[in-house]
Design a protein around this motif. Structure first.
Motif, mmCIF file in Angstrom:
data_model
loop_
_atom_site.group_PDB
_atom_site.id
_atom_site.type_symbol
_atom_site.label_atom_id
_atom_site.label_comp_id
_atom_site.label_asym_id
_atom_site.label_seq_id
_atom_site.Cartn_x
_atom_site.Cartn_y
_atom_site.Cartn_z
ATOM 1 N N GLY A 10 0.819 -1.206 0.000
ATOM 2 C CA GLY A 10 0.000 0.000 0.000
ATOM 3 C C GLY A 10 0.855 1.259 0.000
ATOM 4 O O GLY A 10 2.073 1.183 -0.089
ATOM 5 N N PRO A 11 0.240 2.422 0.145
ATOM 6 C CA PRO A 11 -1.214 2.612 0.141
ATOM 7 C C PRO A 11 -1.777 2.435 -1.263
ATOM 8 O O PRO A 11 -1.133 2.769 -2.244
ATOM 9 C CB PRO A 11 -1.383 4.039 0.650
ATOM 10 N N LEU A 12 -2.991 1.896 -1.346
ATOM 11 C CA LEU A 12 -3.625 1.593 -2.618
ATOM 12 C C LEU A 12 -4.852 2.474 -2.830
ATOM 13 O O LEU A 12 -5.529 2.880 -1.880
ATOM 14 C CB LEU A 12 -4.043 0.119 -2.648
ATOM 15 N N GLY A 13 -5.133 2.753 -4.094
ATOM 16 C CA GLY A 13 -6.314 3.523 -4.445
ATOM 17 C C GLY A 13 -6.178 5.007 -4.185
ATOM 18 O O GLY A 13 -5.120 5.508 -3.779
ATOM 19 N N ASN A 14 -7.258 5.722 -4.433
ATOM 20 C CA ASN A 14 -7.324 7.166 -4.216
ATOM 21 C C ASN A 14 -8.233 7.477 -3.040
ATOM 22 O O ASN A 14 -9.274 6.840 -2.862
ATOM 23 C CB ASN A 14 -7.860 7.868 -5.474
ATOM 24 N N GLY A 15 -7.838 8.453 -2.248
ATOM 25 C CA GLY A 15 -8.598 8.813 -1.057
ATOM 26 C C GLY A 15 -9.589 9.926 -1.305
ATOM 27 O O GLY A 15 -9.875 10.313 -2.434
ATOM 28 N N TYR A 16 -10.117 10.455 -0.199
ATOM 29 C CA TYR A 16 -11.108 11.531 -0.258
ATOM 30 C C TYR A 16 -10.434 12.888 -0.446
ATOM 31 O O TYR A 16 -9.403 13.169 0.175
ATOM 32 C CB TYR A 16 -11.906 11.587 1.047
ATOM 33 N N PRO A 17 -11.012 13.778 -1.266
ATOM 34 C CA PRO A 17 -10.520 15.156 -1.335
ATOM 35 C C PRO A 17 -10.965 15.902 -0.077
ATOM 36 O O PRO A 17 -12.047 15.645 0.452
ATOM 37 C CB PRO A 17 -11.209 15.710 -2.582
ATOM 38 N N LEU A 18 -10.132 16.775 0.414
ATOM 39 C CA LEU A 18 -10.451 17.508 1.644
ATOM 40 C C LEU A 18 -11.002 18.885 1.279
ATOM 41 O O LEU A 18 -10.280 19.753 0.807
ATOM 42 C CB LEU A 18 -9.207 17.643 2.514
ATOM 43 N N SER A 30 -12.325 12.078 9.289
ATOM 44 C CA SER A 30 -12.849 12.993 10.314
ATOM 45 C C SER A 30 -11.726 13.774 10.980
ATOM 46 O O SER A 30 -11.894 14.936 11.341
ATOM 47 C CB SER A 30 -13.646 12.203 11.363
ATOM 48 N N LYS A 31 -10.576 13.142 11.142
ATOM 49 C CA LYS A 31 -9.417 13.804 11.739
ATOM 50 C C LYS A 31 -8.811 14.834 10.794
ATOM 51 O O LYS A 31 -8.364 15.899 11.224
ATOM 52 C CB LYS A 31 -8.362 12.759 12.118
ATOM 53 N N GLU A 32 -8.779 14.523 9.506
ATOM 54 C CA GLU A 32 -8.084 15.369 8.544
ATOM 55 C C GLU A 32 -8.911 16.566 8.076
ATOM 56 O O GLU A 32 -8.353 17.612 7.730
ATOM 57 C CB GLU A 32 -7.656 14.539 7.324
ATOM 58 N N LEU A 33 -10.232 16.428 8.046
ATOM 59 C CA LEU A 33 -11.069 17.525 7.551
ATOM 60 C C LEU A 33 -11.053 18.701 8.519
ATOM 61 O O LEU A 33 -11.344 18.544 9.706
ATOM 62 C CB LEU A 33 -12.507 17.049 7.364
ATOM 63 N N ASN A 34 -10.759 19.877 7.992
ATOM 64 C CA ASN A 34 -10.740 21.088 8.805
ATOM 65 C C ASN A 34 -11.961 21.935 8.435
ATOM 66 O O ASN A 34 -11.871 22.922 7.709
ATOM 67 C CB ASN A 34 -9.448 21.861 8.571
ATOM 68 N N CYS A 35 -13.124 21.501 8.914
ATOM 69 C CA CYS A 35 -14.372 22.193 8.606
ATOM 70 C C CYS A 35 -15.422 21.768 9.623
ATOM 71 O O CYS A 35 -15.172 20.907 10.473
ATOM 72 C CB CYS A 35 -14.845 21.848 7.189
#
Length: 256
Positions: free
Chosen positions: A95-103, A124-129
Protein backbone atom coordinates in the motif's frame (compact mmCIF):
# COMPACT_ATOMS: atom_id res chain seq x y z
CA UNK A 1 -0.62 8.30 -8.22
CA UNK A 2 0.76 7.50 -4.77
CA UNK A 3 3.78 5.21 -4.77
CA UNK A 4 3.06 1.72 -3.44
CA UNK A 5 5.26 -0.13 -0.98
CA UNK A 6 5.38 -3.79 -0.06
CA UNK A 7 6.70 -4.15 3.47
CA UNK A 8 6.71 -6.41 6.47
CA UNK A 9 4.60 -4.74 9.12
CA UNK A 10 4.75 -5.65 12.80
CA UNK A 11 1.59 -5.85 14.86
CA UNK A 12 1.47 -3.40 17.77
CA UNK A 13 -1.92 -4.28 19.20
CA UNK A 14 -5.14 -6.05 18.25
CA UNK A 15 -8.53 -6.17 19.96
CA UNK A 16 -12.10 -7.20 19.21
CA UNK A 17 -14.31 -4.07 19.13
CA UNK A 18 -17.62 -5.90 18.77
CA UNK A 19 -18.78 -9.31 17.62
CA UNK A 20 -16.53 -10.34 14.74
CA UNK A 21 -15.02 -6.86 14.23
CA UNK A 22 -11.34 -6.37 15.04
CA UNK A 23 -9.02 -3.39 15.35
CA UNK A 24 -5.33 -3.85 14.52
CA UNK A 25 -2.51 -1.30 14.81
CA UNK A 26 0.74 -2.15 12.99
CA UNK A 27 4.10 -0.52 12.35
CA UNK A 28 4.40 0.18 8.62
CA UNK A 29 7.12 2.79 8.13
CA UNK A 30 6.72 3.72 4.46
CA UNK A 31 2.96 3.26 4.14
CA UNK A 32 2.23 5.30 7.27
CA UNK A 33 4.14 8.28 5.88
CA UNK A 34 2.34 8.35 2.52
CA UNK A 35 -1.21 7.06 3.15
CA UNK A 36 -4.28 9.30 3.08
CA UNK A 37 -7.86 9.01 4.30
CA UNK A 38 -9.91 6.72 2.06
CA UNK A 39 -7.02 4.60 0.81
CA UNK A 40 -6.57 0.92 1.65
CA UNK A 41 -3.87 -1.73 2.01
CA UNK A 42 -3.57 -5.30 0.76
CA UNK A 43 -2.88 -7.73 3.61
CA UNK A 44 -1.26 -11.07 2.76
CA UNK A 45 -2.19 -14.28 4.53
CA UNK A 46 0.58 -16.40 6.01
CA UNK A 47 -1.13 -19.47 4.60
CA UNK A 48 0.57 -19.99 1.23
CA UNK A 49 -2.59 -21.44 -0.31
CA UNK A 50 -4.15 -17.96 -0.29
CA UNK A 51 -1.93 -15.96 -2.62
CA UNK A 52 -3.89 -12.75 -3.17
CA UNK A 53 -3.92 -10.05 -0.48
CA UNK A 54 -7.12 -9.08 1.33
CA UNK A 55 -8.06 -5.42 0.67
CA UNK A 56 -8.79 -3.61 3.95
CA UNK A 57 -9.43 0.11 4.34
CA UNK A 58 -7.12 2.22 6.47
CA UNK A 59 -8.92 3.41 9.60
CA UNK A 60 -6.22 5.62 11.12
CA UNK A 61 -2.70 6.81 10.38
CA UNK A 62 -0.08 7.79 12.95
CA UNK A 63 2.76 9.59 11.15
CA UNK A 64 4.87 10.06 14.28
CA UNK A 65 4.75 6.41 15.30
CA UNK A 66 4.86 5.30 11.63
CA UNK A 67 1.86 3.05 12.11
CA UNK A 68 -1.52 2.40 10.55
CA UNK A 69 -4.74 0.98 11.93
CA UNK A 70 -7.21 -1.28 10.19
CA UNK A 71 -10.66 -2.24 11.48
CA UNK A 72 -12.11 -5.25 9.71
CA UNK A 73 -14.91 -7.81 9.93
CA UNK A 74 -14.13 -11.52 9.90
CA UNK A 75 -15.76 -12.60 6.66
CA UNK A 76 -13.70 -15.56 5.45
CA UNK A 77 -10.60 -17.68 6.02
CA UNK A 78 -8.20 -14.81 5.38
CA UNK A 79 -9.67 -12.33 7.84
CA UNK A 80 -10.25 -15.17 10.31
CA UNK A 81 -6.50 -15.85 10.17
CA UNK A 82 -5.73 -12.18 10.87
CA UNK A 83 -8.01 -12.17 13.92
CA UNK A 84 -5.74 -14.68 15.72
CA UNK A 85 -2.57 -12.64 15.23
CA UNK A 86 -0.97 -10.97 18.24
CA UNK A 87 1.51 -8.24 19.24
CA UNK A 88 4.94 -8.62 17.69
CA UNK A 89 3.88 -10.90 14.85
CA UNK A 90 4.92 -9.91 11.28
CA UNK A 91 2.40 -9.31 8.53
CA UNK A 92 3.17 -8.64 4.86
CA UNK A 93 1.21 -5.75 3.40
CA UNK A 94 1.18 -3.58 0.27
CA UNK A 95 0.00 0.00 0.00
CA UNK A 96 -1.21 2.61 0.14
CA UNK A 97 -3.63 1.59 -2.62
CA UNK A 98 -6.31 3.52 -4.44
CA UNK A 99 -7.32 7.17 -4.22
CA UNK A 100 -8.60 8.81 -1.06
CA UNK A 101 -11.11 11.53 -0.26
CA UNK A 102 -10.52 15.16 -1.33
CA UNK A 103 -10.45 17.51 1.64
CA UNK A 104 -12.97 20.33 1.15
CA UNK A 105 -13.41 23.36 3.45
CA UNK A 106 -17.24 23.37 3.28
CA UNK A 107 -19.59 22.05 5.95
CA UNK A 108 -19.61 18.27 5.62
CA UNK A 109 -21.67 15.19 6.26
CA UNK A 110 -19.49 12.18 7.02
CA UNK A 111 -21.75 9.17 6.57
CA UNK A 112 -20.80 5.56 7.23
CA UNK A 113 -22.69 2.31 7.39
CA UNK A 114 -21.53 -0.98 8.94
CA UNK A 115 -17.96 -1.93 8.10
CA UNK A 116 -17.86 1.17 5.86
CA UNK A 117 -17.54 3.25 9.03
CA UNK A 118 -13.80 2.67 9.86
CA UNK A 119 -12.19 4.46 6.86
CA UNK A 120 -14.11 7.62 7.76
CA UNK A 121 -12.32 8.02 11.10
CA UNK A 122 -9.08 9.25 9.53
CA UNK A 123 -11.12 11.52 7.25
CA UNK A 124 -12.85 12.99 10.31
CA UNK A 125 -9.42 13.80 11.74
CA UNK A 126 -8.08 15.37 8.54
CA UNK A 127 -11.07 17.52 7.55
CA UNK A 128 -10.74 21.09 8.81
CA UNK A 129 -14.37 22.19 8.61
CA UNK A 130 -17.71 21.93 10.38
CA UNK A 131 -18.62 18.24 10.45
CA UNK A 132 -21.74 16.26 11.23
CA UNK A 133 -21.06 12.54 11.43
CA UNK A 134 -23.88 10.08 10.78
CA UNK A 135 -23.18 6.43 11.54
CA UNK A 136 -25.44 3.50 10.73
CA UNK A 137 -25.39 0.21 12.65
CA UNK A 138 -27.54 -2.90 12.91
CA UNK A 139 -27.92 -2.70 16.68
CA UNK A 140 -26.42 -1.34 19.92
CA UNK A 141 -22.88 -2.52 19.06
CA UNK A 142 -21.81 0.96 17.94
CA UNK A 143 -18.09 0.34 17.42
CA UNK A 144 -15.88 3.46 17.01
CA UNK A 145 -18.73 5.84 17.94
CA UNK A 146 -16.85 7.35 20.91
CA UNK A 147 -13.73 7.90 18.80
CA UNK A 148 -15.72 9.79 16.14
CA UNK A 149 -17.16 12.06 18.85
CA UNK A 150 -13.71 13.64 19.26
CA UNK A 151 -13.94 15.13 15.76
CA UNK A 152 -17.54 16.25 15.25
CA UNK A 153 -21.18 15.96 16.23
CA UNK A 154 -22.25 12.32 15.92
CA UNK A 155 -25.73 11.04 15.06
CA UNK A 156 -26.53 7.33 15.08
CA UNK A 157 -29.11 5.26 13.23
CA UNK A 158 -29.76 1.60 14.06
CA UNK A 159 -31.89 -0.89 12.18
CA UNK A 160 -33.52 -2.15 15.37
CA UNK A 161 -33.88 1.27 17.00
CA UNK A 162 -31.75 0.34 20.02
CA UNK A 163 -29.62 3.51 19.66
CA UNK A 164 -30.44 6.84 18.04
CA UNK A 165 -32.85 7.02 15.11
CA UNK A 166 -34.59 3.80 14.14
CA UNK A 167 -33.88 3.22 10.46
CA UNK A 168 -31.01 4.19 8.17
CA UNK A 169 -28.56 7.07 7.93
CA UNK A 170 -30.86 9.16 5.74
CA UNK A 171 -33.62 8.74 8.31
CA UNK A 172 -31.21 10.25 10.85
CA UNK A 173 -30.34 13.14 8.51
CA UNK A 174 -34.02 13.96 7.94
CA UNK A 175 -35.00 13.38 11.57
CA UNK A 176 -32.40 15.88 12.75
CA UNK A 177 -33.03 18.24 9.80
CA UNK A 178 -29.32 18.35 9.05
CA UNK A 179 -27.77 20.41 6.23
CA UNK A 180 -24.36 20.25 4.53
CA UNK A 181 -22.48 21.39 1.43
CA UNK A 182 -20.56 18.18 0.75
CA UNK A 183 -21.07 14.50 1.60
CA UNK A 184 -18.39 11.89 2.22
CA UNK A 185 -19.71 8.35 2.46
CA UNK A 186 -18.68 4.72 2.73
CA UNK A 187 -20.92 1.73 3.25
CA UNK A 188 -23.13 -0.86 1.57
CA UNK A 189 -24.36 -0.22 -1.97
CA UNK A 190 -28.04 0.43 -1.09
CA UNK A 191 -26.89 3.19 1.27
CA UNK A 192 -24.63 4.75 -1.36
CA UNK A 193 -27.38 4.64 -3.99
CA UNK A 194 -29.76 6.42 -1.62
CA UNK A 195 -27.15 9.05 -0.77
CA UNK A 196 -26.39 9.66 -4.43
CA UNK A 197 -30.08 10.33 -5.05
CA UNK A 198 -30.35 12.55 -1.97
CA UNK A 199 -27.29 14.54 -3.05
CA UNK A 200 -28.66 15.05 -6.57
CA UNK A 201 -32.05 16.19 -5.25
CA UNK A 202 -30.42 18.68 -2.89
CA UNK A 203 -27.57 19.78 -5.18
CA UNK A 204 -24.87 18.57 -2.78
CA UNK A 205 -21.40 17.44 -3.86
CA UNK A 206 -21.10 13.78 -2.90
CA UNK A 207 -17.99 11.58 -2.65
CA UNK A 208 -18.51 7.85 -2.16
CA UNK A 209 -16.16 4.95 -1.48
CA UNK A 210 -17.28 1.81 -3.28
CA UNK A 211 -17.02 -1.54 -1.57
CA UNK A 212 -16.18 -4.24 -4.08
CA UNK A 213 -14.55 -7.67 -4.07
CA UNK A 214 -10.99 -7.20 -5.33
CA UNK A 215 -8.35 -9.63 -6.51
CA UNK A 216 -4.97 -8.06 -7.31
CA UNK A 217 -5.69 -4.64 -5.78
CA UNK A 218 -3.41 -2.86 -8.27
CA UNK A 219 -5.59 -2.63 -11.39
CA UNK A 220 -4.09 -5.49 -13.40
CA UNK A 221 -6.86 -8.09 -13.26
CA UNK A 222 -9.92 -5.89 -13.97
CA UNK A 223 -11.84 -7.87 -11.36
CA UNK A 224 -13.36 -4.84 -9.61
CA UNK A 225 -14.68 -2.72 -12.47
CA UNK A 226 -17.68 -0.42 -12.06
CA UNK A 227 -19.65 1.45 -14.72
CA UNK A 228 -18.80 5.11 -15.24
CA UNK A 229 -20.86 7.86 -16.81
CA UNK A 230 -18.08 8.95 -19.19
CA UNK A 231 -15.84 6.90 -21.45
CA UNK A 232 -12.23 6.29 -20.45
CA UNK A 233 -9.89 8.34 -22.66
CA UNK A 234 -7.65 5.36 -23.38
CA UNK A 235 -9.95 2.32 -23.51
CA UNK A 236 -13.02 4.19 -24.83
CA UNK A 237 -15.31 2.15 -22.57
CA UNK A 238 -17.43 3.26 -19.62
CA UNK A 239 -15.48 1.42 -16.95
CA UNK A 240 -13.45 2.40 -13.89
CA UNK A 241 -11.26 0.14 -11.77
CA UNK A 242 -12.28 0.55 -8.15
CA UNK A 243 -8.88 -0.49 -6.78
CA UNK A 244 -6.88 2.12 -8.72
CA UNK A 245 -9.22 4.86 -9.96
CA UNK A 246 -11.27 4.52 -6.78
CA UNK A 247 -12.30 3.41 -4.29
CA UNK A 248 -13.42 7.03 -3.84
CA UNK A 249 -15.45 8.57 -6.67
CA UNK A 250 -17.57 11.63 -7.18
CA UNK A 251 -21.02 10.02 -7.03
CA UNK A 252 -22.25 11.60 -10.26
CA UNK A 253 -19.35 10.01 -12.19
CA UNK A 254 -20.30 6.38 -11.55
CA UNK A 255 -23.39 4.26 -12.13
CA UNK A 256 -24.50 2.47 -8.97
Amino acid sequence: MTQKYKEEAVIIHQEELSTGIYSMWMHADKIALTAKAGQFIGVYCRDGSRLLPRPISICEIDNEDKSVRIVYRVAGKGTDEFSYMRTGMPLNIIGPLGNGYPLKPEKAFIIGGGIGIPPLLQLSKELNCEKEIILGYQDKETFLKEEFEEYGTVYVATEDGSVGTKGNVLDAVRNQQLKADVIYACGPMPMLKALKGYAQENHIECWISLEERMACGIGACLGCVCKSVHKDEHTRVRNKRICTEGPVFLAEEVEI
